[in-house]
Design an enzyme around this catalytic site. Structure first.
Site, PDB file in Angstrom:
ATOM      1  N   TYR A  96       0.833  -1.189   0.000  1.00 19.11           N
ATOM      2  CA  TYR A  96       0.000   0.000   0.000  1.00 19.11           C
ATOM      3  C   TYR A  96       0.878   1.253   0.000  1.00 19.11           C
ATOM      4  O   TYR A  96       2.091   1.176   0.218  1.00 19.11           O
ATOM      5  CB  TYR A  96      -0.914   0.021   1.227  1.00 19.11           C
ATOM      6  N   ALA A  97       0.247   2.412  -0.195  1.00 11.50           N
ATOM      7  CA  ALA A  97       1.019   3.653  -0.212  1.00 11.50           C
ATOM      8  C   ALA A  97       1.798   3.824   1.092  1.00 11.50           C
ATOM      9  O   ALA A  97       2.958   4.245   1.075  1.00 11.50           O
ATOM     10  CB  ALA A  97       0.091   4.848  -0.438  1.00 11.50           C
ATOM     11  N   GLU A  98       1.168   3.489   2.220  1.00  2.53           N
ATOM     12  CA  GLU A  98       1.855   3.515   3.511  1.00  2.53           C
ATOM     13  C   GLU A  98       1.314   2.438   4.437  1.00  2.53           C
ATOM     14  O   GLU A  98       0.145   2.037   4.332  1.00  2.53           O
ATOM     15  CB  GLU A  98       1.708   4.878   4.225  1.00  2.53           C
ATOM     16  N   THR A  99       2.180   2.007   5.339  1.00  2.00           N
ATOM     17  CA  THR A  99       1.810   1.143   6.456  1.00  2.00           C
ATOM     18  C   THR A  99       2.255   1.834   7.741  1.00  2.00           C
ATOM     19  O   THR A  99       3.364   2.388   7.807  1.00  2.00           O
ATOM     20  CB  THR A  99       2.462  -0.239   6.330  1.00  2.00           C
ATOM     21  N   HIS A 149      -3.740   9.319   5.983  1.00  2.45           N
ATOM     22  CA  HIS A 149      -4.763   8.267   5.886  1.00  2.45           C
ATOM     23  C   HIS A 149      -4.426   7.090   6.791  1.00  2.45           C
ATOM     24  O   HIS A 149      -5.325   6.465   7.372  1.00  2.45           O
ATOM     25  CB  HIS A 149      -4.976   7.831   4.430  1.00  2.45           C
TER      26      HIS A 149
END
Length: 288
Positions: free
Chosen positions: A49-52, A83
């Site tokens: 994902y874009a970030e974790t 997010h």
């Protein structure tokens, strides 16, 4: 030395979801206290994902609602991720009850209020103090070139600036919806420019449908991603930008619609006070 034992559990939530299939996915590791940075980076790359988000410390000063978070994209650590902050707060509220959380991050402490309504749990974070700064003329020129745009494509009501509320985001507001919908870019070249400028957030391209309603495309080429479906950091930066440029009457609220161009519609609510941090709110739901 590599970590031993059972791999930590990774939760997956979609933040700012406007539809069941919308929102921006985030990974969440609630028990990351024993993980070193290389392990967190590896997990973030595997999640994709874009970030974790990783909760690396809990019960700070004996307060069970005061935690430390680190954020990793598939390619690097990110100082702040809106997010994933919203998603983590909702996941914690589901387990510990709604109320106030404080997350210690690389950009400073972030306060998150959680509450329950008919749509589930809503989380709202208050950003750090926002800033704006001009772009160098040569950087502006390269950005326009990469997007296939010209200065005349900008909405004259909104100057081209970089804005910060946790990460730096150049903000371009386009005059015509057609230009907003149709521009394209080369992800590798955009990534090179972003890295050279230290833009850890997104390149935020918007169209103002009304003075308080914006459509947004947030360019974030990393791994297999090209555009971020929804970013609280960019939304907070937009709020700071609108206040700094006197583009909105404060206090005020704007809605930001993300994700249409990548098939994951998202809605973020941005509250802009007269002074201080910007408040960004939204829901998050588990990805089944």
């Amino acid at each position: 030395m590599p970590e031993l034992g059972t791999p930590p559990a990774v939760l997956r939530y979609a933040a700012f979801a406007a539809t069941p299939g919308g929102g921006n996915p985030a990974g969440i590791v609630l028990q990351a206290g024993k993980l070193a940075a290389p392990a967190m980076q590896r997990i973030a790359a595997e999640v994709g994902y874009a970030e974790t988000a990783f909760v690396t410390e809990r019960d700070i000063a004996g307060d069970s609602r005061h935690l430390r978070l680190r954020f990793f994209s598939p390619g690097a650590e990110v100082p702040f991720c809106g997010h994933a902050t919203i998603a983590t707060a909702v996941a914690l509220a589901e387990r510990a009850g709604t109320g106030t959380f404080v997350f210690e991050t690389l950009v400073g402490p972030v306060t998150i209020e959680t509450s329950a309504d008919g749509d589930g749990i809503v989380a709202a974070f208050t950003s750090v103090e926002p800033e704006v700064a001009p772009l160098a003329p040569e950087v502006e020129g390269e950005l326009f070139s990469l997007l296939g745009l010209e200065r005349g494509d900008l909405d004259p009501r909104y100057p081209l600036l970089a804005a910060f509320a946790g990460n730096w985001h150049p903000i371009l507001v386009l005059r015509e919806r057609a230009a907003f919908d149709c521009f394209t870019f080369d992800p590798g070249s955009m990534r090179t420019l972003m890295d050279a400028q230290g833009w850890r957030g997104t390149v935020s391209v918007l169209h103002a449908t009304t003075p308080t309603d914006f459509a947004a495309r947030n360019l974030f080429p990393v791994g297999t991603l090209t555009e971020d479906p929804a970013t609280g950091s960019a939304a907070a930066s937009l709020g700071g930008y609108l206040r700094a440029t006197d583009s909105i009457t404060v206090p005020g609220t704007v809605a930001v619609h993300h994700g249409e161009h990548v098939g994951r519609p998202s809605v973020l609510t941005v509250e802009i006070p007269r002074t201080g941090g910007i408040v960004v709110s939204g829901t998050a739901v588990p990805i089944i």
